[in-house]
Design a protein around this motif. Structure first.
Motif, short mmCIF file in Angstrom:
data_model
loop_
_atom_site.label_atom_id
_atom_site.label_comp_id
_atom_site.label_asym_id
_atom_site.label_seq_id
_atom_site.Cartn_x
_atom_site.Cartn_y
_atom_site.Cartn_z
N LEU A 99 -12.43 -4.73 1.68
CA LEU A 99 -12.28 -5.36 0.36
C LEU A 99 -12.03 -4.33 -0.73
N VAL A 100 -12.79 -3.22 -0.72
CA VAL A 100 -12.60 -2.19 -1.76
C VAL A 100 -11.21 -1.58 -1.63
N THR A 101 -10.75 -1.32 -0.41
CA THR A 101 -9.40 -0.77 -0.20
C THR A 101 -8.35 -1.76 -0.69
N ALA A 102 -8.57 -3.05 -0.43
CA ALA A 102 -7.62 -4.08 -0.88
C ALA A 102 -7.54 -4.13 -2.40
N VAL A 103 -8.68 -4.03 -3.06
CA VAL A 103 -8.70 -4.02 -4.53
C VAL A 103 -7.92 -2.82 -5.07
N LEU A 104 -8.13 -1.65 -4.45
CA LEU A 104 -7.39 -0.46 -4.88
C LEU A 104 -5.89 -0.62 -4.62
N ALA A 105 -5.52 -1.20 -3.48
CA ALA A 105 -4.11 -1.39 -3.16
C ALA A 105 -3.45 -2.35 -4.15
N HIS A 106 -4.20 -3.36 -4.58
CA HIS A 106 -3.63 -4.35 -5.51
C HIS A 106 -3.49 -3.78 -6.92
N TYR A 107 -4.57 -3.16 -7.42
CA TYR A 107 -4.57 -2.74 -8.83
C TYR A 107 -4.00 -1.34 -9.04
N VAL A 108 -4.04 -0.48 -8.03
CA VAL A 108 -3.51 0.88 -8.19
C VAL A 108 -2.09 0.98 -7.64
N ALA A 109 -1.89 0.51 -6.40
CA ALA A 109 -0.57 0.62 -5.78
C ALA A 109 0.35 -0.55 -6.11
N GLY A 110 -0.21 -1.65 -6.66
CA GLY A 110 0.61 -2.77 -7.09
C GLY A 110 1.05 -3.72 -5.99
N LEU A 111 0.36 -3.73 -4.84
CA LEU A 111 0.71 -4.66 -3.76
C LEU A 111 0.19 -6.06 -4.07
N GLY A 112 0.86 -7.07 -3.50
CA GLY A 112 0.34 -8.42 -3.59
C GLY A 112 -0.95 -8.54 -2.79
N TRP A 113 -1.70 -9.62 -3.02
CA TRP A 113 -3.02 -9.72 -2.39
C TRP A 113 -2.92 -9.80 -0.87
N ALA A 114 -1.93 -10.48 -0.33
CA ALA A 114 -1.81 -10.58 1.13
C ALA A 114 -1.58 -9.20 1.74
N GLU A 115 -0.66 -8.44 1.15
CA GLU A 115 -0.38 -7.09 1.66
C GLU A 115 -1.55 -6.14 1.40
N ALA A 116 -2.24 -6.35 0.25
CA ALA A 116 -3.38 -5.49 -0.07
C ALA A 116 -4.52 -5.70 0.93
N LEU A 117 -4.80 -6.95 1.28
CA LEU A 117 -5.83 -7.22 2.28
C LEU A 117 -5.41 -6.68 3.65
N LEU A 118 -4.12 -6.77 3.96
CA LEU A 118 -3.61 -6.24 5.22
C LEU A 118 -3.82 -4.74 5.30
N ILE A 119 -3.49 -4.03 4.24
CA ILE A 119 -3.65 -2.57 4.27
C ILE A 119 -5.14 -2.20 4.30
N GLY A 120 -5.98 -3.06 3.70
CA GLY A 120 -7.43 -2.84 3.80
C GLY A 120 -7.92 -2.95 5.23
N ALA A 121 -7.40 -3.94 5.97
CA ALA A 121 -7.79 -4.10 7.38
C ALA A 121 -7.26 -2.95 8.23
N ILE A 122 -6.07 -2.46 7.92
CA ILE A 122 -5.48 -1.36 8.69
C ILE A 122 -6.27 -0.07 8.51
N LEU A 123 -6.74 0.18 7.29
CA LEU A 123 -7.41 1.44 6.98
C LEU A 123 -8.93 1.38 7.12
N ALA A 124 -9.48 0.22 7.44
CA ALA A 124 -10.94 0.10 7.55
C ALA A 124 -11.52 0.83 8.76
#
Length: 431
Positions: A99-124
């Motif tokens: 979840l924290v990685t997804a929040v960073l991906a959404h607000y820092v990298a500018g990804l949509g929420w679906a992609e942000a949650l996906l990258i969070g799962a990949i990097l967890a």
């Protein structure tokens, strides 16, 4: 050419492995850097791209082997023993890191929420290779070693369903077939449980028995059969591998013991080959395509996401601050994240290229940072090396001060071996 390069780098890794075990050098980082140098975007020795068939095939085979050996390392008996701290890391730390990685991906990298949650799962997930200096060091507290070993062995498999589901969600509603996805996961799970159970049951009968020479190959045969059936039935290969490893560890302790060292060596070879190929996909041009917000996200994903998640997970856990700090830092993004990132490219989702760039950058920084600090942090737990034994020094100084005259030197010289022996005894007790 790929085989030649791999053989040369493997030989170099073997020759420096003893040095790497006691310094900041890392054999995994060596393969990553070698791939980067030999890649098409740098020197052009290796002609590989993300859509090359060898990339997907090698990554798939290597992840299957890694998940199989990870599952073999953590049977139900291992999971039940001393489960409190690993349970916190997996039950709370893994989803919070996601979840924290997804929040960073959404607000820092500018990804949509679906992609942000996906990258969070990949990097967890974390990789046990980069925590090896801690897990294998007797000076490190046993509960911390057990925590890191169980967590890194299990979280690859636990993150897999999240990656598969979120990848389907990111692909869009038209491609989202939850029924097919559930069937794929169920078939993979069934194969991973039933095939090892059948093989172990056959070996327990009076008609069959494996000789000492062939005993290590029993695990190989089970793994290959699971892989082949998974491909034939379109079951999820990775879930099947993880389930098969756990099943063997739980119901076949003999098979597990026979396969352990051989299987880990095979998985390590495949993993290093995949890291070489992954490094070849990275180039100065590849890194230059990532905006500054992507670099900021990669750094924050390493120094913020896991530390915050584990700090919350270990509140009132009884771990010392030093143990918590070591556990929070050693969240390296390793091989499973590499393959999950390649799965994103194969899926062809809209933001696949952007997600892969961010995943690749985070993994590269993580490998370089964590593999160069494991030995340093492990040494911090060596109390005998951390502080000198001043007690023996002060005792000798007092003796010198209270023994006047020329005979004092002889008396002190005679006393010094005993003082040194006392210091050695003190150090032994400290260890």
């Amino acid at each position: 050419m790929l085989l030649l390069c791999f053989a040369a780098v493997l030989l170099a890794a073997v020759l420096v492995s003893a040095l790497a075990n006691r310094t900041i050098l890392s054999t995994a980082a060596l393969f990553l850097v070698a791939g980067f140098v030999l890649g098409e975007g740098t020197t052009g020795v290796l002609h590989l791209s993300a859509d090359s068939p060898i990339v997907a095939q090698l990554a798939e085979l290597a992840l299957f082997a890694v998940l199989f050996t990870d599952g073999m390392r953590v049977g139900w008996a291992d999971l039940r023993s001393a489960w409190r701290l690993p349970g916190r890391a997996l039950g709370w730390g893994l989803p919070l890191t996601l979840l924290v990685t997804a929040v960073l991906a959404h607000y820092v990298a500018g990804l949509g929420w679906a992609e942000a949650l996906l990258i969070g799962a990949i990097l967890a997930p974390t990789d046990p290779v980069f925590a090896a200096a801690l897990v294998g060091n007797d000076k490190v507290p046993a509960r911390l070693r057990h925590l890191l070993n169980v967590e890194s062995g299990v979280n690859d498999g636990l993150a897999l369903p999240f990656v598969v589901v979120l990848l389907a969600v990111a692909a869009g509603s038209d491609d989202l077939h939850l029924g097919e996805l559930a069937t794929e996961l169920a078939v993979g799970l069934a194969i991973g449980v039933l095939v090892p159970l059948a093989a172990i049951a056959l070996e327990r009968t009076r008609f069959f028995a494996a000789s000492a020479a062939y005993a290590p190959l029993n695990g190989v045969a089970i793994g290959l059969l699971v892989l082949a059936l998974g491909k034939a039935t379109h079951g999820n290969l990775f879930l099947a591998a993880f389930a098969a490893g756990i099943t063997v560890a739980t119901f076949g302790p003999r098979e597990r013991a026979a396969f352990e060292h051989f299987g880990e060596n095979v998985a390590e070879l495949l993993k290093l080959a995949a890291l070489l190929v992954f490094g070849a996909l990275i180039s100065p041009g590849f890194l230059g395509e990532i905006p500054w917000t992507g670099w900021l996200f990669a750094v924050l994903a390493i120094v913020v996401a896991r530390p915050v998640a584990l700090w919350l997970s270990f509140l009132r856990s009884g771990l010392s601050l030093r143990e918590q700090a070591a556990a929070m830092w050693f969240g390296p993004k390793g091989f499973a994240s590499v393959v999950y990132g390649l799965l994103v490219l194969e899926a062809g989702i809209g933001a696949a290229d952007e997600v892969f760039h961010l995943v690749a950058l985070t993994i590269v920084i993580s490998i370089l940072a964590h593999s160069s600090t494991d030995v340093v942090i492990a040494r911090a737990f060596d109390e005998s090396a951390e502080t000198p034994n001043w007690h023996g020094v002060l005792r000798r100084a007092r003796r010198r001060a209270t023994l006047p005259g020329p005979r004092a030197g002889r008396r002190v010289a005679a006393a010094e071996p005993a003082a040194d022996g006392g210091a050695a005894d003190d150090q032994a007790r400290t260890k």
